[in-house]
Scaffold this active site. Structure first.
Site, PDB file in Angstrom:
ATOM      1  N   ARG A  28      -6.847  -2.924  -3.123  1.00  0.00           N
ATOM      2  CA  ARG A  28      -6.779  -2.152  -4.451  1.00  0.00           C
ATOM      3  C   ARG A  28      -8.010  -2.472  -5.258  1.00  0.00           C
ATOM      4  O   ARG A  28      -8.704  -1.652  -5.774  1.00  0.00           O
ATOM      5  CB  ARG A  28      -5.399  -2.390  -5.197  1.00  0.00           C
ATOM      6  CG  ARG A  28      -4.310  -1.754  -4.571  1.00  0.00           C
ATOM      7  CD  ARG A  28      -3.005  -2.200  -5.023  1.00  0.00           C
ATOM      8  NE  ARG A  28      -1.869  -1.524  -4.825  1.00  0.00           N
ATOM      9  CZ  ARG A  28      -1.381  -1.663  -3.512  1.00  0.00           C
ATOM     10  NH1 ARG A  28      -1.718  -2.211  -2.460  1.00  0.00           N
ATOM     11  NH2 ARG A  28      -0.101  -0.459  -3.383  1.00  0.00           N
ATOM     12  N   GLY A  70      -3.634   0.162   8.016  1.00  0.00           N
ATOM     13  CA  GLY A  70      -3.067   1.624   7.452  1.00  0.00           C
ATOM     14  C   GLY A  70      -3.453   1.604   6.022  1.00  0.00           C
ATOM     15  O   GLY A  70      -3.835   2.748   5.590  1.00  0.00           O
ATOM     16  N   ARG A  99      -0.096   7.734  13.133  1.00  0.00           N
ATOM     17  CA  ARG A  99       0.457   7.398  11.621  1.00  0.00           C
ATOM     18  C   ARG A  99       0.208   8.491  10.919  1.00  0.00           C
ATOM     19  O   ARG A  99      -0.822   8.825  10.831  1.00  0.00           O
ATOM     20  CB  ARG A  99       0.187   6.177  11.177  1.00  0.00           C
ATOM     21  CG  ARG A  99       0.614   4.899  12.230  1.00  0.00           C
ATOM     22  CD  ARG A  99       0.094   3.531  11.687  1.00  0.00           C
ATOM     23  NE  ARG A  99       0.556   3.276  10.305  1.00  0.00           N
ATOM     24  CZ  ARG A  99       0.552   2.105   9.770  1.00  0.00           C
ATOM     25  NH1 ARG A  99      -0.471   1.325  10.381  1.00  0.00           N
ATOM     26  NH2 ARG A  99       1.133   1.730   8.619  1.00  0.00           N
ATOM     27  N   SER A 146       4.204   4.009  -0.582  1.00  0.00           N
ATOM     28  CA  SER A 146       3.476   3.748  -1.955  1.00  0.00           C
ATOM     29  C   SER A 146       2.234   3.826  -1.466  1.00  0.00           C
ATOM     30  O   SER A 146       1.251   4.052  -2.657  1.00  0.00           O
ATOM     31  CB  SER A 146       3.894   2.615  -2.576  1.00  0.00           C
ATOM     32  OG  SER A 146       3.476   1.371  -1.552  1.00  0.00           O
ATOM     33  N   SER A 173       9.165   3.172  -3.967  1.00  0.00           N
ATOM     34  CA  SER A 173       8.470   1.902  -3.967  1.00  0.00           C
ATOM     35  C   SER A 173       7.676   1.728  -5.205  1.00  0.00           C
ATOM     36  O   SER A 173       6.574   1.185  -5.480  1.00  0.00           O
ATOM     37  CB  SER A 173       7.157   2.285  -2.972  1.00  0.00           C
ATOM     38  OG  SER A 173       7.603   2.696  -1.621  1.00  0.00           O
ATOM     39  N   ASP A 292       8.512  -4.882   3.626  1.00  0.00           N
ATOM     40  CA  ASP A 292       7.771  -5.714   4.410  1.00  0.00           C
ATOM     41  C   ASP A 292       8.203  -7.146   4.777  1.00  0.00           C
ATOM     42  O   ASP A 292       7.694  -7.763   5.714  1.00  0.00           O
ATOM     43  CB  ASP A 292       6.090  -5.873   3.972  1.00  0.00           C
ATOM     44  CG  ASP A 292       5.327  -4.792   4.132  1.00  0.00           C
ATOM     45  OD1 ASP A 292       5.676  -3.885   4.880  1.00  0.00           O
ATOM     46  OD2 ASP A 292       4.334  -4.358   3.497  1.00  0.00           O
ATOM     47  N   LYS A 319       4.873   1.998  10.661  1.00  0.00           N
ATOM     48  CA  LYS A 319       4.012   0.826  10.389  1.00  0.00           C
ATOM     49  C   LYS A 319       3.440   0.602  11.660  1.00  0.00           C
ATOM     50  O   LYS A 319       3.237   1.627  12.401  1.00  0.00           O
ATOM     51  CB  LYS A 319       4.706  -0.326  10.027  1.00  0.00           C
ATOM     52  CG  LYS A 319       5.565  -0.216   8.741  1.00  0.00           C
ATOM     53  CD  LYS A 319       4.722  -0.413   7.438  1.00  0.00           C
ATOM     54  CE  LYS A 319       5.143  -0.358   6.275  1.00  0.00           C
ATOM     55  NZ  LYS A 319       4.226  -0.611   5.102  1.00  0.00           N
ATOM     56  N   ARG A 323       9.040  -0.789  13.545  1.00  0.00           N
ATOM     57  CA  ARG A 323       9.373  -2.126  13.288  1.00  0.00           C
ATOM     58  C   ARG A 323      10.991  -2.350  13.539  1.00  0.00           C
ATOM     59  O   ARG A 323      11.475  -3.474  13.963  1.00  0.00           O
ATOM     60  CB  ARG A 323       8.989  -2.780  11.796  1.00  0.00           C
ATOM     61  CG  ARG A 323       7.674  -3.002  11.823  1.00  0.00           C
ATOM     62  CD  ARG A 323       6.981  -3.492  10.402  1.00  0.00           C
ATOM     63  NE  ARG A 323       5.759  -3.880  10.577  1.00  0.00           N
ATOM     64  CZ  ARG A 323       4.977  -4.138   9.293  1.00  0.00           C
ATOM     65  NH1 ARG A 323       5.658  -4.088   8.055  1.00  0.00           N
ATOM     66  NH2 ARG A 323       3.725  -4.421   9.501  1.00  0.00           N
TER      67      ARG A 323
END
EC number: 2.5.1.19
Length: 408
Positions: A28, A70, A99, A146, A173, A292, A319, A323
């Protein structure tokens, strides 16, 4: 690279571990730094994902290959779409081309972006011709990853009219959205989050600002798992962490109380202390705000012989791998009784644990690291162990620092 893991001679730990900066915060801040060059970043993540993000931001024309990252795919899609004069093809690994990206692309198109799918509709690779985005209102489903939402929020201050984003439905999220807004606030960008509407106001420039990235709470989860599986009295000191974290995965400090692990916060550190040995009752946790850490928690429960029912896991299907199915396959190999749906996981209490099992990692860093703490309970192999470099390149060295036996 295939690694063999087994228990140290002593599972009463007294250790200090320094963990790299948060991948989520780092990516970010890297995007914000590209938009506002007066931002300086310290304790940047040394992960593959952060490195890919840095390299991608330096490209103006041509191919940008983000491999398995991702977060970089979502964030760079928004970044390049908002940069007039830049023209790139954004692509990645085979798994990345599976994805979905359509929700974000369609939202950017509503704002005026020029994005074209090069192979399959709704999936990378995509061609992006940067534009001046003048529209400022858009909506997204509230229950999506998110990262789609944050991608739009991060470019918002440099849009001519800012952004008004409506989230349709139940938001799942919130911590990651608040992390993004918190980082925007730290560099002086104003925003509001009322009900299901988020507004980010435009900002042409900011004063020079230095931000220190907190260490990654997702990475801390593996040490919480080790602490839970260790002897009473064990202490593992992790840095650099703070109690009032922006990261949603910091909920670990509350969740792991159920497993007899207390969190003691000091200046820039958290000490994980194993204080109880009673096997808890089967637990139920809604992980909508911290998916996560689901793999870590499921493996901890199996290691302790505890049942669990984990919900809010719908984003785990898209993901690095599916998962939920991966967890089911690998835990079953170890002797677990487990079932999954598209959004939850149920593990039955088990006293059986097979040894010398090879755990497949599916190009997913979290599969490798989530299963590693089981070395305290049984010897096992981790296939393609180098995958940890995606988020935590020093992981195996830190396992060795705890005297866990790690060999080829």
């Amino acid at each position: 690279m295939k690694l063999h893991l087994s228990a140290p001679s002593n599972t009463l730990f007294k250790s200090n571990i320094k963990i790299t900066g948060s991948k989520s915060e780092s990516n970010r801040l890297l995007l914000l730094q590209a938009l506002f060059p007066s931002v300086t970043i310290k304790n940047l993540s040394n992960s593959d994902d952060a490195e890919v993000m840095q390299k991608g931001l330096q490209i103006s024309n041509g191919i940008v290959d983000i491999h398995h990252a991702g977060t970089a795919m979502r964030f760079l899609t928004a970044y390049f779409a908002s940069q007039p004069g830049k023209e790139v093809t954004l692509t990645g690994s085979q798994r990345m081309t599976e994805r979905p990206i359509k929700v974000l692309v369609e939202a950017l198109k509503e704002l005026g972006a020029d994005i074209t799918y090069l192979k399959n509709d709704g999936y990378p690779p995509i061609k992006i011709k940067g534009q001046k985005l003048v529209e400022h209102k858009v909506s997204l489903p509230a229950d999506i990853s998110s990262q789609y939402i944050s991608a739009l929020l991060l470019i918002a201050p440099r849009l001519e009219n800012g952004l008004e984003l409506e989230l349709v439905g139940k938001i799942t999220s919130v911590p990651y959205i608040k992390m993004t807004l918190g980082l925007l606030s730290q560099i002086g960008v104003e925003s509001s989050f009322e009900g299901n509407t988020i507004r980010v106001f435009p900002k042409d420039a900011i004063a020079p600002k230095t931000l220190v990235v907190e260490s990654d709470w997702s990475s801390a989860s593996y040490f919480y798992s080790i602490a839970a599986l260790s002897e009473v009295g064990s202490e593992i000191e992790l840095s650099a962490y703070k109690k009032d974290s922006l990261q949603g995965d910091s909920v670990l400090s509350e969740i792991y109380k159920s497993f007899g692990v207390d969190s003691i916060f000091k200046e820039n550190q958290v000490v994980l202390k194993k204080v109880g040995s009673e096997i808890p009752e089967p637990i139920e946790i809604d992980l909508s705000n911290a998916p996560d850490i689901a793999q870590t928690i499921a493996v901890t429960c199996f290691g302790l012989g505890v049942g669990c029912h984990l919900t809010g896991l719908h984003t785990l299907k898209i993901k690095e791998t599916d998962r939920l199915e991966a967890l089911k396959t690998e835990l079953t190999k170890l002797g677990a009784t487990i079932s999954v749906t598209d959004k939850c996981l149920t593990l039955s209490p088990s006293e059986t644990m097979n040894s010398e099992i090879a755990i497949d990692t599916y190009n997913d860093h979290r599969m490798a690291m989530a299963f590693a703490p089981l070395a305290l309970k049984t010897s096992l192999f981790i296939n393609d162990a180098e995958v940890v470099s995606k988020s935590y390149p020093d992981f195996w060295n830190d396992m060795k620092a705890l005297k866990i036996k790690v060999g080829k």
